[in-house]
Write an enzyme that holds these catalytic residues in place. Sequence first.
Site, PDB file in Angstrom:
ATOM      1  N   THR A   1       0.823  -1.206   0.000  1.00  0.00           N
ATOM      2  CA  THR A   1       0.000   0.000   0.000  1.00  0.00           C
ATOM      3  C   THR A   1       0.862   1.264   0.000  1.00  0.00           C
ATOM      4  OG1 THR A   1      -1.765  -1.132   1.191  1.00  0.00           O
ATOM      5  CG2 THR A   1      -1.758   1.265   1.301  1.00  0.00           C
TER       6      THR A   1
ATOM      7  N   GLY B 178       2.614  -2.584   8.375  1.00  0.00           N
ATOM      8  CA  GLY B 178       2.693  -3.160   9.713  1.00  0.00           C
ATOM      9  C   GLY B 178       4.064  -3.729  10.014  1.00  0.00           C
TER      10      GLY B 178
ATOM     11  N   GLU C 232      -6.716  -5.514   3.261  1.00  0.00           N
ATOM     12  CA  GLU C 232      -6.845  -6.657   2.341  1.00  0.00           C
ATOM     13  C   GLU C 232      -7.977  -6.439   1.344  1.00  0.00           C
ATOM     14  OE1 GLU C 232      -4.525  -8.590   2.402  1.00  0.00           O
ATOM     15  OE2 GLU C 232      -3.775  -8.842   4.431  1.00  0.00           O
TER      16      GLU C 232
END
Length: 695
Positions: free
Chosen positions: A191, A230, A470
């Site tokens: 992303t 993350g 997701e």
Amino acid sequence: MESVRAHRRAGILAQHFVPDETTGASSVATAPCLSYQSPETNEGAPSFNVAAMRQIIDAHDLDMRDVMYSIFANDKPFRSKDAPKGVPVYTAMDYNATKEEQREITFERIMHLKNKGLFKSWLTSDDPKEAYKKAAMHEAISIYDHSMAIKLGVHVHLWGGAVKYLGTKRHHDKYLAGTEDYHYSGCFALTELGHGSNVRGIETLATYDANAQEFVINTPCESAQKYWIGGAAQHANHTSAFAQLIIGGENKGVHAFVVPLRDRQGKLMPGIRILDCGHKMGLNGVDNGRIWFDNVRIPRENLLNAVADVTPEGKYVSPISDPDQRFAAFMAPLTGGRVTLAISSVNQSKVGLATALRYALSRRCFSPADGQPELRILDYPSHQRRLLPLLAKTYTMQFAVNELKTQYIHRKPSDAKFIHVVSSGYKALMSWHMSRTLQECREACGGQGYKSDNRIGQLKGEHDVTSTFEGDNHVLLQQVSKALLGDLFASKKNGKPLRGMGLEHINGPRPQLPSQLTAEIVRSADFQLTLFRLREYDLLMRFGADMGASLKKGVPMFEAFNQTYQLATELGKAHAERAILESAIRNGRELASGSLRPVVDLLRSLSALAIVDEDAVFLRYGYLTPEQSQVIHKEVAALCGDVRPHTLGLVQSFGIPQHLLGPIAFDWIQYNAYQGPGKESAVEQAQAVFEAALL
């Protein structure tokens, strides 16, 4: 009569404010009115075998799940072993910790499990038994703490999955075992600030330098910074970075590369810049970061080359000639993520429902007449209508996601499209269901639902992002409808019947419903499946007709699809809900006649008819008449009453232990009891236990 009652109530209330003249204490302190009665005391034994029902819904590795629950109950840093004797300790109480404390304890907990050897074979084994075991452990972790599950999932499923499924032997040998033991701590850099759902539009560049046999990874503009990654802000030392591959000035599309982020001492590598994404609504135990690549050079071998490769001379080679299929292969790791998120969504719904329904089986409110005890709130039909359809849907979704998990673990290359479409629909519906369920459970518990230590509100914040990562849910449902539309157009073009995706029923005539509906008819699996197939059939035909008409007029595909987005979303939802219903029917029919079968059939009927009752599509397009809709509306209420006696057994079958639920699921009076000056209540004692675990 009403004035007399009002006067009496006013007198009682006034006495609460009159001090006891002998002790100076409020009279309410010496004359408690309520005593806790557990749901088990109130309800008696379930009508069915709870252990057998848990086996059906957990499906596999129950012993491993219970091992994990025991670790959470007994091991530091999950809880302190110095808790006062008899004090109930609820182990997920981290709502007072700072962002920094949450991150540290999340990582410490993961390291604790790693040191126990629990992650071995998570990536290096291809044995389906190990895959089921890994799934059971990860599901238990998710019930305990979403931050921990996501941080671990990014490391194993996304970083590790990218290396395993997009890489080849040279990557497997170097990274997989090291990922299991955290020699490599990985993240997944896909992303970007400017591109999330539109992965093909990402702007990070990977330019091949044939002279040096290196790729140069570069962030060309601020919108290309990797975002929400993350693990990047603090702990990750490697990433699987996705970038546009440039060879000789030609863009070959999105590819994946292994890029080192930090050295063994945690210092950023040359050319790497990382900043923290900051505080979030939830998941603050995950160190989300932003990454910039400043012409970072990596060896040619760091291209994850299972899908495509670049020779030393700079020649691009791939066994997949079609760019669309090649791109889909690079996105394969996300499919496993959607399967996991669908499962997690169902599990969080179970935590909220177990807490709210146990509370509703012990909390009383209002008496039907003077001198009579107050009713338990789950005995009110309105409360049943709020919670029991959500319970029924949670069960049917559990059946469906169990089947999807099995299909994913035993997948073959030919299953890729099916799993992608089904996981996309399930992730969307199940995450939305979770959000609605947690909100309803929060409200159904009144003020107690608003307390963080009762978990429901905390879970809302932690899991709200599930509808986004997701894949945005609306986008995912439109992906489902695009796939179905493609199959329909191909079938008409080739003159062949539809096969796969559960669409075989589309080959027949339009499903027909009986004109007169009765309770017996609408409770039958055949009627429910016919109605759900009718909806899917009609929406697919409408969608196909509208798209076909637009294309014949010369409207570009992109614009035509945008003009029919409502039908596309409705079709994606209808497809997923029909698949969930079919799974529930299969699970019910596989049960031998006994105590479980009638309960499973009740849950299926309540789930299906509640969907019909709540979805305007059934009336909008004339699948049901207003009179038929009224029959179903009334039957939903009747089914809630029929499910009500089974409620306790159904939440017990979730197998979630006391320490992982909110305290209001158990003795909420004692938990909040005043212990006297200088003494802590169970609330303060339990919080002190958690804070001790942070030290």
